[in-house]
Motif scaffolding. Structure first.
Motif, short mmCIF file in Angstrom:
data_model
loop_
_atom_site.label_atom_id
_atom_site.label_comp_id
_atom_site.label_asym_id
_atom_site.label_seq_id
_atom_site.Cartn_x
_atom_site.Cartn_y
_atom_site.Cartn_z
N LYS A 58 51.37 34.62 50.73
CA LYS A 58 50.08 33.96 50.57
C LYS A 58 49.10 34.88 49.84
O LYS A 58 48.41 34.44 48.92
CB LYS A 58 49.53 33.57 51.94
CG LYS A 58 48.20 32.87 51.87
CD LYS A 58 47.75 32.42 53.24
CE LYS A 58 46.45 31.65 53.13
NZ LYS A 58 46.04 31.12 54.43
N THR A 59 49.07 36.14 50.23
CA THR A 59 48.18 37.09 49.58
C THR A 59 48.57 37.29 48.12
O THR A 59 47.71 37.30 47.24
CB THR A 59 48.23 38.45 50.31
OG1 THR A 59 47.93 38.22 51.70
CG2 THR A 59 47.24 39.42 49.72
N THR A 60 49.85 37.43 47.85
CA THR A 60 50.32 37.59 46.48
C THR A 60 50.00 36.37 45.64
O THR A 60 49.58 36.49 44.49
CB THR A 60 51.84 37.86 46.47
OG1 THR A 60 52.11 39.00 47.28
CG2 THR A 60 52.34 38.09 45.07
N GLY A 61 50.19 35.19 46.21
CA GLY A 61 49.88 33.96 45.49
C GLY A 61 48.41 33.85 45.15
O GLY A 61 48.05 33.45 44.03
N MET A 62 47.56 34.21 46.08
CA MET A 62 46.12 34.15 45.83
C MET A 62 45.72 35.15 44.75
O MET A 62 44.96 34.82 43.83
CB MET A 62 45.33 34.42 47.12
CG MET A 62 43.83 34.39 46.91
SD MET A 62 43.22 32.82 46.29
CE MET A 62 43.11 31.90 47.79
N VAL A 63 46.23 36.36 44.84
CA VAL A 63 45.90 37.38 43.84
C VAL A 63 46.40 36.97 42.46
O VAL A 63 45.67 37.08 41.46
CB VAL A 63 46.48 38.76 44.27
CG1 VAL A 63 46.41 39.76 43.15
CG2 VAL A 63 45.75 39.28 45.49
N LEU A 64 47.63 36.46 42.37
CA LEU A 64 48.18 36.03 41.08
C LEU A 64 47.40 34.87 40.48
O LEU A 64 47.17 34.83 39.27
CB LEU A 64 49.66 35.65 41.23
CG LEU A 64 50.64 36.80 41.34
CD1 LEU A 64 52.05 36.27 41.55
CD2 LEU A 64 50.57 37.69 40.13
N SER A 65 47.01 33.92 41.32
CA SER A 65 46.27 32.78 40.77
C SER A 65 44.88 33.18 40.31
O SER A 65 44.44 32.73 39.26
CB SER A 65 46.18 31.62 41.75
OG SER A 65 46.32 31.96 43.05
N VAL A 66 44.20 34.04 41.03
CA VAL A 66 42.87 34.47 40.61
C VAL A 66 42.96 35.36 39.36
O VAL A 66 42.18 35.18 38.42
CB VAL A 66 42.15 35.20 41.77
CG1 VAL A 66 40.90 35.89 41.30
CG2 VAL A 66 41.82 34.22 42.87
N ILE A 67 43.91 36.28 39.33
CA ILE A 67 44.07 37.13 38.15
C ILE A 67 44.44 36.29 36.93
O ILE A 67 43.93 36.51 35.83
CB ILE A 67 45.10 38.24 38.41
CG1 ILE A 67 44.51 39.27 39.35
CG2 ILE A 67 45.54 38.90 37.11
CD1 ILE A 67 45.47 40.35 39.77
N GLY A 68 45.33 35.32 37.11
CA GLY A 68 45.69 34.44 35.99
C GLY A 68 44.51 33.64 35.47
O GLY A 68 44.34 33.47 34.26
N PHE A 69 43.66 33.15 36.37
CA PHE A 69 42.47 32.41 35.94
C PHE A 69 41.49 33.32 35.22
O PHE A 69 40.93 32.94 34.19
CB PHE A 69 41.80 31.74 37.14
CG PHE A 69 40.61 30.93 36.76
CD1 PHE A 69 40.78 29.68 36.19
CD2 PHE A 69 39.33 31.40 36.95
CE1 PHE A 69 39.70 28.92 35.82
CE2 PHE A 69 38.23 30.65 36.58
CZ PHE A 69 38.42 29.40 36.02
N ILE A 70 41.29 34.53 35.72
CA ILE A 70 40.38 35.47 35.06
C ILE A 70 40.90 35.83 33.67
O ILE A 70 40.13 35.92 32.72
CB ILE A 70 40.17 36.72 35.95
CG1 ILE A 70 39.34 36.34 37.17
CG2 ILE A 70 39.51 37.84 35.17
CD1 ILE A 70 39.23 37.43 38.21
#
Length: 113
Positions: free
Chosen positions: A84-96
């Motif tokens: 869950k933490t990895t998914g959140m970090v990846l999605s936010v970094i990808g959006f940025i």
């Protein structure tokens, strides 16, 4: 002995996908509007008086792509622990990264040379 097929297709919920795309588009529009409105002396080279068109089109489209990326990586958010933490970090970094690339592509040749 038979082989089992463990591949499952996840349905695409178009309503949620549209919502994420529109939110990403809106964030991109707000961010690039801030940059454009704060410009004191732009350097419009090839665009002339319509130099604002390119950033106002490119950056929100990149934000929409970032919103779609967030939608497709959101299934990690329903996992447990580190997934869950990895998914959140990846999605936010990808959006940025999508917004950043949209700003760079949108302002290249208009405000930046």
């Amino acid at each position: 002995m038979t082989q089992g097929n463990n591949l499952t297709l996840r349905p695409i919920h178009t309503g949620t996908l549209r919502k994420n795309i529109f939110v990403g588009y809106g964030i991109g529009l707000v961010v690039i509007s801030y940059f454009i409105l704060s410009a004191r002396t732009p350097v419009p080279t090839a665009w002339g008086t319509f130099w604002m068109i390119q950033p106002l089109v490119i950056t929100p489209l990149a934000g929409a792509a970032g919103g779609a990326y967030y939608y497709f990586t959101r299934h990690f958010l329903y996992q447990d622990g580190w997934k869950k933490t990895t998914g959140m970090v990846l999605s936010v970094i990808g959006f940025i990264i999508a917004i950043w690339m949209g700003i760079v592509l949108g302002l290249h040749g208009t405000m930046w040379n």
